[in-house]
Design an enzyme around this catalytic site. Structure first.
Site, PDB file in Angstrom:
ATOM      1  N   HIS A 143       7.204  14.492 -10.926  1.00  0.00           N
ATOM      2  CA  HIS A 143       6.976  13.464 -11.940  1.00  0.00           C
ATOM      3  C   HIS A 143       6.363  14.092 -13.192  1.00  0.00           C
ATOM      4  CE1 HIS A 143       7.045  11.637  -7.974  1.00  0.00           C
ATOM      5  NE2 HIS A 143       7.454  10.517  -8.539  1.00  0.00           N
ATOM      6  N   HIS A 183       1.384  10.525  -7.755  1.00  0.00           N
ATOM      7  CA  HIS A 183       2.670  11.155  -8.101  1.00  0.00           C
ATOM      8  C   HIS A 183       2.539  12.068  -9.324  1.00  0.00           C
ATOM      9  CE1 HIS A 183       2.489   7.293 -10.252  1.00  0.00           C
ATOM     10  NE2 HIS A 183       3.143   7.904 -11.219  1.00  0.00           N
ATOM     11  N   GLY A 192       1.389   0.884 -11.248  1.00  0.00           N
ATOM     12  CA  GLY A 192       1.622   0.714  -9.812  1.00  0.00           C
ATOM     13  C   GLY A 192       0.321   0.464  -9.075  1.00  0.00           C
ATOM     14  N   HIS A 246       9.655   9.196 -15.514  1.00  0.00           N
ATOM     15  CA  HIS A 246       8.694   8.986 -14.424  1.00  0.00           C
ATOM     16  C   HIS A 246       8.908   9.978 -13.277  1.00  0.00           C
ATOM     17  CE1 HIS A 246       6.534   6.969 -11.142  1.00  0.00           C
ATOM     18  NE2 HIS A 246       7.599   7.282 -10.440  1.00  0.00           N
ATOM     19  N   GLU A 258      -9.406  -7.011   4.071  1.00  0.00           N
ATOM     20  CA  GLU A 258      -9.281  -5.966   5.094  1.00  0.00           C
ATOM     21  C   GLU A 258      -8.729  -4.663   4.535  1.00  0.00           C
ATOM     22  OE1 GLU A 258      -8.059  -9.025   5.373  1.00  0.00           O
ATOM     23  OE2 GLU A 258      -9.123  -9.955   7.052  1.00  0.00           O
ATOM     24  N   HIS A 287      -2.798 -14.849  15.901  1.00  0.00           N
ATOM     25  CA  HIS A 287      -4.015 -14.046  16.049  1.00  0.00           C
ATOM     26  C   HIS A 287      -3.960 -13.086  17.238  1.00  0.00           C
ATOM     27  CE1 HIS A 287      -5.483 -16.625  12.997  1.00  0.00           C
ATOM     28  NE2 HIS A 287      -6.750 -16.265  13.121  1.00  0.00           N
ATOM     29  N   ARG A 307     -12.494 -10.115  23.269  1.00  0.00           N
ATOM     30  CA  ARG A 307     -13.293 -11.304  22.959  1.00  0.00           C
ATOM     31  C   ARG A 307     -13.901 -11.837  24.254  1.00  0.00           C
ATOM     32  NH1 ARG A 307     -11.672 -17.414  22.645  1.00  0.00           N
ATOM     33  NH2 ARG A 307     -13.573 -18.210  21.719  1.00  0.00           N
TER      34      ARG A 307
END
Ligand SMILES: Cc1ncc(C[n+]2csc(CCOP(=O)(O)OP(=O)(O)O)c2C)c(N)n1
Length: 704
Positions: A63, A103, A193, A298, A447, A508, A555
């Site tokens: 790139h 990149h 990006g 790019h 998360e 779940h 659990r």
């Protein structure tokens, strides 16, 4: 020159413009530069550009356009602001630089080479080739000066938040009155990006919430991505987004205006309560007569003819390749002396600080070496046999706390689930804007960035953990994979690890997650069977200096096995171990993990009562088992015993490796359902009797 940074972001709403305008009161540092110095700087910048062009052209891959565009920014930052020592890339007092748009790796390699890191011109010539130190995307641990592996867009900037958090934590704990040893900053470059990816949005939200003013991102606003102009898919008002996240936002409308860049950086450095975003307008492929501002710039080599034309436009000898003019070598090479000086001053400060603060210095050394304090495991409990038992998330909570008590740099948190994951460190405060000393983190329901932040923390000598439900590992897979690729010791804790979580239902209930996580190279996935296996798991994972681990915990309650009757849980250290054995060559081997080991044990008791010679193998960590000697593996799973049954409340995929073509798997390869655990286990065939039945089937088949 005006001291007001131009903030008119692409003619967007007036309100935005007004809100971003800052009267800096800062004068550009280099305003009175001589024409000669300006010429020299331009020569340096063009050297960065041409090295990138030549390396990509030689490899015919890579790139070129972004390094060509960002060279002035990289030059100004590294020449005037970034504190680093090329001769010791690990110097603790250095500023961190992250190229999130990985990149554009040639930009970083050119900077590392020119400033005197151990990255020769030959390595630049070997860009993207086998065994070079200049891979396609920057790889942590491979190239000196690369702080984190980048390439999956958004990860680098998200890591940078972990870096900034770590600096704040270190400062809160290790800086003492009159000593500011741990005062470094984290700078990151990113592109369209990076800022389109969700993970960077989550990360920016965290950084703004925490007021991380030690963090500065530069956004390469070039309007080009792979498919064409950003207008195809992106019309965000980036400045407004970041202001909404409580960032200080500035806009430099021409990357080639070094003094404006200088000014903006100065403003960012003066900011004390917010992270900074500097939006910098650039032209991809800058100076290339037919490629500037095109999508081709790019990710395609410019082509020999275009390289020559571009060099001509720069006033560069068109046929020279990998040319580093002497003046550039000399000028940029000054970074070596500068770095030595910085480090030596820092070391002096460190010496006197460590004399006065020997226990803090010892702690810091342990963090750097990834050593553990003596007696770190002394409070890990042994759990008495208990048929009713305890959920492994509960026993994990006890063990985590026992370890955290003696390892002050173990810290972490959950994505808004600590009451369920049980991962709070008792008696410790929260890491918050007004308390950077806290050890309990609240990552919010983010998360993906939680994983990336944890990676950044681990790269900064902390020992971090994250926590959420196993099903949401799908939201975290990219940083987990990168932790494995980088060989960094993160602890990814996941609870609610099977259909055994019950009523929350198939959305779940993890099915394919375990096996897909086991497929990640180098990652150690543990699914302990009971409280004592949890304890042994922590004994195994804490001393690991280079390996990320993942814990899958229940659990629901699982019995705590009687270890006088069955083998010691210390077998966890081998990944799989013979937990019960009736002696002699077994007629059948039952193997399982986590909550299903109790079914293997129950079936074992029934089978031996029938006179069958049986064995139970608990297999909490496949990969660790694979690392054992051939002799050990053959002892645990003798090839002549073909009657084998594996039991795991997840997909059957992957178990064939261990049960062989004559064996059977008690598993569940389809999605789960919403119902009480008792009904789910019954309907999906997880019972002692079904294991016994399968054992008989495989014994019969093996005899044929
Ligand atoms: C998560 C992720 N998705 C897709 C890609 C593939 N990819 C590499 S660069 C790029 C375009 C990036 O555009 P921009 O950030 O504007 O970079 P520039 O063109 O300015 O160099 C894409 C889609 C990637 N590396 N990571």
């Amino acid at each position: 020159m005006s001291s007001q940074v131009d903030v008119s972001v692409q003619g967007k709403e007036q309100a935005t413009v007004e809100r971003v305008k800052v009267n800096t009161g800062v004068q550009p540092k280099q305003e009175n530069q001589s024409a000669e110095q300006k010429k020299l700087e331009q020569l340096c910048i063009n050297t960065i550009r041409t090295l990138a062009m030549d390396a990509v052209q030689k490899a015919n891959s890579g790139h070129p356009g972004t390094p060509m565009a960002l060279a002035p920014l990289a030059f100004v930052l590294w020449d005037r602001y970034l504190r680093f020592n090329p001769r010791n890339p690990h110097w603790a007092g250095r500023d961190r630089f992250i190229l999130s748009n990985g990149h554009a790796s040639m930009l970083l390699y050119a900077m590392l080479h020119l400033t005197g890191f151990d990255l020769s011109l030959d390595e630049i010539k070997q860009f993207r080739q086998w065994s070079s130190k200049t891979p396609g995307h920057p790889e942590y641990g491979l190239t000196p000066g690369v702080e984190t592996t980048t390439g999956p867009l958004g990860q680098g900037v998200a890591n940078s938040v972990g870096f900034a958090i770590a600096q704040r934590w270190l400062a809160a704990h290790l800086n003492t009155k009159g000593s500011d040893l741990f005062d470094y900053r984290t700078y990151a470059f990113c592109g369209d990006g990076d800022l389109m990816e969700g993970v960077s949005n989550e990360a920016a939200s965290v950084a703004g919430h925490l007021g991380l003013s030690n963090l500065i991102w530069f956004y390469d606003n070039n309007h080009i991505t792979i498919e064409g102009n950003t207008s195809l898919a992106f019309s965000d008002d980036v400045a407004t987004r970041f202001m909404g996240w409580h960032w200080n936002v500035q806009h430099v409308s021409d990357v080639n205006n070094l003094e404006m860049l200088d000014l903006a950086i100065n403003v960012a450095l003066k900011e004390t309560t917010r992270p900074s975003l500097i939006i910098v307008d650039t032209h991809i492929g800058w100076g290339a007569p037919h490629r500037q501002d095109t999508k081709e710039a790019h990710g395609e080599a410019l082509g020999e003819e275009e390289v020559k034309l571009t060099k001509k436009a720069y006033g560069w000898p068109p046929d020279a390749q990998f040319l580093v003019p002497d003046e550039v070598k000399q000028y940029m090479g000054k970074a070596v002396e500068r770095g030595k000086q910085w480090e030596s001053e820092w070391n002096d400060k460190y010496q006197s600080w460590s004399k006065d603060n020997s226990s803090l210095a010892k702690l810091w050394q342990q963090m750097v070496e990834r050593d553990l304090p003596a007696g770190w495991d002394k409070d890990i409990p042994t759990f008495p046999a208990d048929a009713k038992g305890v959920a492994t998330r509960e026993s994990n909570s006890k063990v985590l706390n026992a370890v955290a008590k003696n390892v002050p740099f173990l810290m972490g948190g959950a994505a808004d689930l600590y009451p369920s994951t049980k991962t709070l460190i008792d008696g410790e405060s929260d890491f918050e804007k007004n308390n950077y000393a806290g050890r309990n983190f609240h990552f919010g329901i983010r998360e993906h960035t939680m994983g990336s932040i944890v990676n950044g923390m681990a790269l900064s000598s902390l020992r971090p953990y994250s926590a959420t439900f196993l099903i949401f590992s799908d939201y975290m897979r990219p940083p987990i994979r990168l932790a494995a690729l980088m060989d960094i010791p993160c602890i990814f804790i996941f609870t609610h690890d099977s259909i055994g979580l019950g009523e929350d239902g198939p959305t779940h209930q993890p099915i394919e997650q375990l096996v897909s996580l086991r497929a990640i190279p180098r990652l150690l996935v543990f699914r302990p069977a009971d409280a004592n296996e949890v304890a042994e798991t922590w004994r195994v994972i804490m001393p690991l200096k280079k390996q990320p681990v993942l814990l899958a915990l229940t659990r629901q309650n699982v019995p705590t096995f009687d270890r006088n009757k069955y083998a010691s849980a210390a077998g966890v250290a081998q990944g799989a171990y013979i937990m019960a054995d009736s002696g002699g060559t077994p007629d059948v081997i039952l193997m399982g993990t986590g909550s299903e080991v109790q079914l293997c044990i129950g079936a074992y008791e029934k089978l031996i009562a029938e006179g069958v010679k049986a064995r139970v193998v608990s297999m909490p960590c496949w990969k660790l088992f694979e690392e054992q000697s051939a002799e050990y593996k053959l002892k645990v799973l003798p090839p002549e015993v073909r009657a084998r049954v594996a039991v795991e409340a997840g997909t059957t995929f992957g178990w064939k490796e261990y049960v062989g073509s004559d064996g059977a798997v008690v598993g569940h390869a389809d999605f789960g359902a919403s119902a009480p655990i008792k009904d789910l286990m019954k309907h999906f065939g997880f019972s002692i009797d079904s294991v016994v039945e399968k054992a008989h089937e495989v014994m019969k088949a093996a005899k044929k």
